[in-house]
Design a protein around this motif. Sequence first.
Motif, PDB file in Angstrom:
ATOM      1  N   LEU A   1       0.829  -1.207   0.000  1.00 29.06           N
ATOM      2  CA  LEU A   1       0.000   0.000   0.000  1.00 29.06           C
ATOM      3  C   LEU A   1       0.860   1.253   0.000  1.00 29.06           C
ATOM      4  CD1 LEU A   1      -2.783   1.293   0.135  1.00 29.06           C
ATOM      5  CD2 LEU A   1      -2.714   1.063   2.611  1.00 29.06           C
ATOM      6  N   GLU A   2       1.952   1.261   0.757  1.00 28.81           N
ATOM      7  CA  GLU A   2       2.826   2.430   0.790  1.00 28.81           C
ATOM      8  C   GLU A   2       3.486   2.662  -0.569  1.00 28.81           C
ATOM      9  OE1 GLU A   2       5.569   1.775   3.937  1.00 28.81           O
ATOM     10  OE2 GLU A   2       4.113   2.221   5.535  1.00 28.81           O
ATOM     11  N   LEU A   3       3.925   1.591  -1.227  1.00 33.94           N
ATOM     12  CA  LEU A   3       4.517   1.742  -2.548  1.00 33.94           C
ATOM     13  C   LEU A   3       3.492   2.251  -3.554  1.00 33.94           C
ATOM     14  CD1 LEU A   3       6.716  -1.491  -2.725  1.00 33.94           C
ATOM     15  CD2 LEU A   3       7.508   0.857  -2.438  1.00 33.94           C
ATOM     16  N   ASN A   4       2.264   1.768  -3.449  1.00 29.70           N
ATOM     17  CA  ASN A   4       1.222   2.227  -4.376  1.00 29.70           C
ATOM     18  C   ASN A   4       0.882   3.690  -4.130  1.00 29.70           C
ATOM     19  OD1 ASN A   4      -1.025   1.153  -6.380  1.00 29.70           O
ATOM     20  ND2 ASN A   4      -2.012   2.540  -4.933  1.00 29.70           N
ATOM     21  N   MET A   5       0.900   4.123  -2.881  1.00 30.32           N
ATOM     22  CA  MET A   5       0.589   5.520  -2.580  1.00 30.32           C
ATOM     23  C   MET A   5       1.673   6.456  -3.100  1.00 30.32           C
ATOM     24  SD  MET A   5      -2.348   5.482  -1.233  1.00 30.32           S
ATOM     25  CE  MET A   5      -2.447   7.173  -0.669  1.00 30.32           C
ATOM     26  N   LEU A   6       2.906   5.950  -3.220  1.00 30.46           N
ATOM     27  CA  LEU A   6       3.965   6.780  -3.779  1.00 30.46           C
ATOM     28  C   LEU A   6       3.768   6.996  -5.273  1.00 30.46           C
ATOM     29  CD1 LEU A   6       7.111   5.322  -1.954  1.00 30.46           C
ATOM     30  CD2 LEU A   6       5.973   7.502  -1.507  1.00 30.46           C
ATOM     31  N   THR A   7       3.326   5.967  -5.982  1.00 32.69           N
ATOM     32  CA  THR A   7       3.126   6.076  -7.428  1.00 32.69           C
ATOM     33  C   THR A   7       1.770   6.664  -7.791  1.00 32.69           C
ATOM     34  OG1 THR A   7       2.357   3.785  -7.457  1.00 32.69           O
ATOM     35  CG2 THR A   7       4.691   4.170  -7.904  1.00 32.69           C
ATOM     36  N   CYS A   8       0.742   6.346  -7.015  1.00 34.13           N
ATOM     37  CA  CYS A   8      -0.622   6.833  -7.285  1.00 34.13           C
ATOM     38  C   CYS A   8      -1.207   7.419  -6.004  1.00 34.13           C
ATOM     39  CB  CYS A   8      -1.507   5.709  -7.810  1.00 34.13           C
ATOM     40  SG  CYS A   8      -0.903   4.904  -9.297  1.00 34.13           S
ATOM     41  N   PRO A   9      -0.801   8.640  -5.630  1.00 32.91           N
ATOM     42  CA  PRO A   9      -1.267   9.209  -4.356  1.00 32.91           C
ATOM     43  C   PRO A   9      -2.754   9.518  -4.322  1.00 32.91           C
ATOM     44  CG  PRO A   9      -0.049  10.848  -5.620  1.00 32.91           C
ATOM     45  CD  PRO A   9       0.115   9.534  -6.342  1.00 32.91           C
ATOM     46  N   GLN A  10      -3.404   9.588  -5.489  1.00 33.93           N
ATOM     47  CA  GLN A  10      -4.830   9.916  -5.511  1.00 33.93           C
ATOM     48  C   GLN A  10      -5.710   8.712  -5.204  1.00 33.93           C
ATOM     49  OE1 GLN A  10      -2.915   9.697  -8.087  1.00 33.93           O
ATOM     50  NE2 GLN A  10      -3.895   8.507  -9.715  1.00 33.93           N
ATOM     51  N   GLU A  11      -5.150   7.519  -5.179  1.00 35.46           N
ATOM     52  CA  GLU A  11      -5.935   6.317  -4.910  1.00 35.46           C
ATOM     53  C   GLU A  11      -5.989   6.033  -3.414  1.00 35.46           C
ATOM     54  OE1 GLU A  11      -5.003   3.851  -9.056  1.00 35.46           O
ATOM     55  OE2 GLU A  11      -4.104   3.220  -7.168  1.00 35.46           O
TER      56      GLU A  11
END
Length: 287
Positions: A80-90
């Motif tokens: 989840l942290e890695l995804n928030m770095l690439t797609c912060p709007q999700e």
Amino acid sequence: MTSNFNIRAKVLLHPLVLFQIIDAYDRRPKDAKQVMGTILGRNNAKNGHIEITNCFTVLHKEQPDIGRIDLDHAYATDSLELNMLTCPQERVLGWFSTGKSVSRSATLLYEYYTRECGEGQPLHLLVDATLKTQRLLPRLYCAVEIGVPGGTKGLMFSMLPLEMTSGNSEMVALRLMEKQSLHPATKQVGRILPELVQVVEGTKDMQKRLDLVLRYINDVLARKRKPDNLVGRALHDALSSVPVVDSENFRLMFNANLRDMLMAITLSMMIKTQLQISEKLSSMHDH
């Protein structure tokens, strides 16, 4: 417990999510019967639409004998942290799982994803990845609290309406896959066409659709075909959504956008060429 999901809200599912679920199901361990994970997306406050745009699998071990499911929380947190770095709007919208029906572990997963979703109520996306019916048949559920006030309470998973949607880049990939599926005998996978070729192909497809609509309208006006109210409303909505622009302004706008696209293509080709030259020069220095 959070408030129940708004039934009137529209939930849109992007095809990338289904491809990721199918890939995870194909790569699952031999002893695993299903896969599950977190679904991500965004909530559009303007129109009330919820878009499921991404997902990732979560390692788990289900123990049906004692009614328990163990999740790899560290792996889920890192993903989840890695995804928030690439797609912060999700943000986290809920979870997905494969199967034909809602499993018994859905109640346990609901408690976990209630904490992950924060204020929003988690959604449950169910996908039959076995493809025995040649269709994925994705279904969306939300948990509704049932029971007697002051007495025993439980959860009932109610099905929600779900619609498929896709962006411009996704449409290009889907059309390529559709063309490839129409010719299964060919072993060579078709390549994605350049931008200008896609513009030409899209223009030809639009011309065919316009000819079909004009043929229908002329047949109705000539009383050769009985008018359909649903088709009439759809045509009215489509024409009403298009802004009124005269031909000269449309030509200028189209040419300006075309020049911008050509400039972007030129810059991308220059960058690609420069990278290739730099790579060859670096390899020559190594020798």
